[in-house]
Design a protein around this motif. Structure first.
Motif, mmCIF file in Angstrom:
data_model
loop_
_atom_site.group_PDB
_atom_site.id
_atom_site.type_symbol
_atom_site.label_atom_id
_atom_site.label_comp_id
_atom_site.label_asym_id
_atom_site.label_seq_id
_atom_site.Cartn_x
_atom_site.Cartn_y
_atom_site.Cartn_z
ATOM 1 N N GLN A 229 0.804 -1.219 0.000
ATOM 2 C CA GLN A 229 0.000 0.000 0.000
ATOM 3 C C GLN A 229 0.839 1.272 0.000
ATOM 4 N N THR A 230 2.155 1.139 0.109
ATOM 5 C CA THR A 230 3.022 2.305 0.141
ATOM 6 C C THR A 230 3.549 2.590 -1.256
ATOM 7 N N ASP A 231 3.378 3.816 -1.694
ATOM 8 C CA ASP A 231 3.883 4.252 -2.990
ATOM 9 C C ASP A 231 4.366 5.689 -2.830
ATOM 10 N N ILE A 232 5.647 5.923 -3.095
ATOM 11 C CA ILE A 232 6.191 7.273 -2.953
ATOM 12 C C ILE A 232 6.927 7.659 -4.227
ATOM 13 N N SER A 233 7.020 8.939 -4.452
ATOM 14 C CA SER A 233 7.825 9.492 -5.541
ATOM 15 C C SER A 233 8.430 10.793 -5.031
ATOM 16 N N MET A 234 9.424 11.309 -5.742
ATOM 17 C CA MET A 234 10.045 12.539 -5.252
ATOM 18 C C MET A 234 10.637 13.346 -6.389
ATOM 19 N N ASP A 235 10.777 14.634 -6.108
ATOM 20 C CA ASP A 235 11.553 15.522 -6.967
ATOM 21 C C ASP A 235 12.498 16.309 -6.073
ATOM 22 N N TYR A 236 13.404 17.054 -6.662
ATOM 23 C CA TYR A 236 14.465 17.683 -5.880
ATOM 24 C C TYR A 236 14.741 19.090 -6.404
ATOM 25 N N SER A 237 15.462 19.819 -5.565
ATOM 26 C CA SER A 237 16.063 21.088 -5.995
ATOM 27 C C SER A 237 17.376 21.244 -5.239
ATOM 28 N N TRP A 238 18.338 21.891 -5.880
ATOM 29 C CA TRP A 238 19.653 22.122 -5.301
ATOM 30 C C TRP A 238 19.884 23.619 -5.282
ATOM 31 N N ASP A 239 20.158 24.153 -4.085
ATOM 32 C CA ASP A 239 20.368 25.584 -3.977
ATOM 33 C C ASP A 239 21.482 25.851 -2.980
ATOM 34 N N SER A 240 22.641 26.214 -3.491
ATOM 35 C CA SER A 240 23.819 26.623 -2.713
ATOM 36 C C SER A 240 24.041 25.794 -1.446
ATOM 37 N N GLY A 241 24.269 24.507 -1.638
ATOM 38 C CA GLY A 241 24.628 23.639 -0.513
ATOM 39 C C GLY A 241 23.478 22.979 0.195
ATOM 40 N N THR A 242 22.258 23.188 -0.270
ATOM 41 C CA THR A 242 21.103 22.543 0.356
ATOM 42 C C THR A 242 20.356 21.718 -0.678
ATOM 43 N N LEU A 243 20.219 20.440 -0.386
ATOM 44 C CA LEU A 243 19.427 19.550 -1.218
ATOM 45 C C LEU A 243 18.030 19.498 -0.617
ATOM 46 N N SER A 244 17.046 19.883 -1.387
ATOM 47 C CA SER A 244 15.656 19.855 -0.936
ATOM 48 C C SER A 244 14.905 18.814 -1.744
ATOM 49 N N LEU A 245 14.268 17.901 -1.042
ATOM 50 C CA LEU A 245 13.485 16.848 -1.681
ATOM 51 C C LEU A 245 12.015 17.019 -1.315
ATOM 52 N N ASN A 246 11.159 16.902 -2.296
ATOM 53 C CA ASN A 246 9.721 16.820 -2.077
ATOM 54 C C ASN A 246 9.339 15.367 -2.298
ATOM 55 N N VAL A 247 8.962 14.689 -1.219
ATOM 56 C CA VAL A 247 8.601 13.275 -1.301
ATOM 57 C C VAL A 247 7.074 13.188 -1.213
ATOM 58 N N PHE A 248 6.470 12.596 -2.236
ATOM 59 C CA PHE A 248 5.023 12.527 -2.343
ATOM 60 C C PHE A 248 4.533 11.159 -1.891
ATOM 61 N N ASN A 249 3.539 11.151 -1.007
ATOM 62 C CA ASN A 249 2.925 9.910 -0.544
ATOM 63 C C ASN A 249 1.758 9.595 -1.478
ATOM 64 N N ASN A 250 1.999 8.741 -2.467
ATOM 65 C CA ASN A 250 0.991 8.397 -3.464
ATOM 66 C C ASN A 250 0.186 7.157 -3.083
ATOM 67 N N GLY A 251 0.576 6.477 -2.030
ATOM 68 C CA GLY A 251 -0.098 5.245 -1.623
ATOM 69 C C GLY A 251 -1.205 5.521 -0.630
ATOM 70 N N SER A 252 -1.506 4.509 0.181
ATOM 71 C CA SER A 252 -2.565 4.655 1.181
ATOM 72 C C SER A 252 -2.055 4.414 2.599
ATOM 73 N N THR A 253 -0.744 4.447 2.789
ATOM 74 C CA THR A 253 -0.151 4.238 4.107
ATOM 75 C C THR A 253 0.175 5.578 4.745
ATOM 76 N N SER A 254 -0.181 5.743 6.013
ATOM 77 C CA SER A 254 0.172 6.940 6.776
ATOM 78 C C SER A 254 1.381 6.633 7.640
ATOM 79 N N PHE A 255 2.225 7.641 7.844
ATOM 80 C CA PHE A 255 3.416 7.493 8.671
ATOM 81 C C PHE A 255 3.332 8.466 9.842
ATOM 82 N N THR A 256 3.667 7.986 11.037
ATOM 83 C CA THR A 256 3.600 8.811 12.235
ATOM 84 C C THR A 256 4.919 9.550 12.447
ATOM 85 N N SER A 257 4.933 10.411 13.448
ATOM 86 C CA SER A 257 6.165 11.138 13.754
ATOM 87 C C SER A 257 7.258 10.183 14.231
#
Length: 153
Positions: free
Chosen positions: A49-77
């Motif tokens: 039930q878990t399906d994830i995808s991601m995109d990224y951006s690179w800006d002066s020493g910081t890698l930023s990832l946007n991870v998308f929860n495309n499935g039906s599983t929830s994750f807790t803290s």
């Protein structure tokens, strides 16, 4: 005559006690096996039930990832502590970052709509990490082992 009657009664009592001990041991093993099989089935269902995808951006020493929860599983803290990020670059080779043991690994949910503090389906997880070298690729891993990989070009 009385001694054979007592010996028979003791023998019968020992057979009953031995049968009880054996039956109890078999039932305990069977119960443990059933619970283990249920746990394995539950974990396999979560992986499906878990399906994830991601995109990224690179800006002066910081890698930023946007991870998308495309499935039906929830994750807790608590699950955030077991999520990993792997990066590869030509200088440092493969490196592993985890929220549990790495300060620059910051995880925040961008669109926390339904359950506050959880990463629910259709929500975006923002992962920011400070790096000295731009990586060639990044891999994000959920606690149940599902991954998403992006080539950082």
């Amino acid at each position: 005559m009385a001694s054979s009657l007592i010996a028979g009664a003791v023998s019968l009592l020992l057979i009953i006690i031995a049968g009880y001990v054996i039956a109890t041991g078999i039932l305990m093993v069977a119960e443990t096996t059933v619970y283990t099989q249920m746990d394995v089935s539950y974990n396999q269902e979560l992986i499906k039930q878990t399906d994830i995808s991601m995109d990224y951006s690179w800006d002066s020493g910081t890698l930023s990832l946007n991870v998308f929860n495309n499935g039906s599983t929830s994750f807790t803290s608590k699950d955030f502590l077991n999520m990993d990020l792997f990066t590869y670059d030509s200088v440092n080779k493969t490196r592993r970052y985890s929220k549990a043991n790495c300060d620059p690994f910051n995880v925040t949910t961008a669109s926390d709509i339904i359950n506050k503090g959880m990463w629910d389906p259709s929500e975006v997880l923002l992962v920011n990490i400070s790096l000295t070298q731009k990586p060639t690729w990044a891999k994000f891993v959920t606690p149940n082992g599902v991954t998403a990989t992006a080539s950082v070009i």
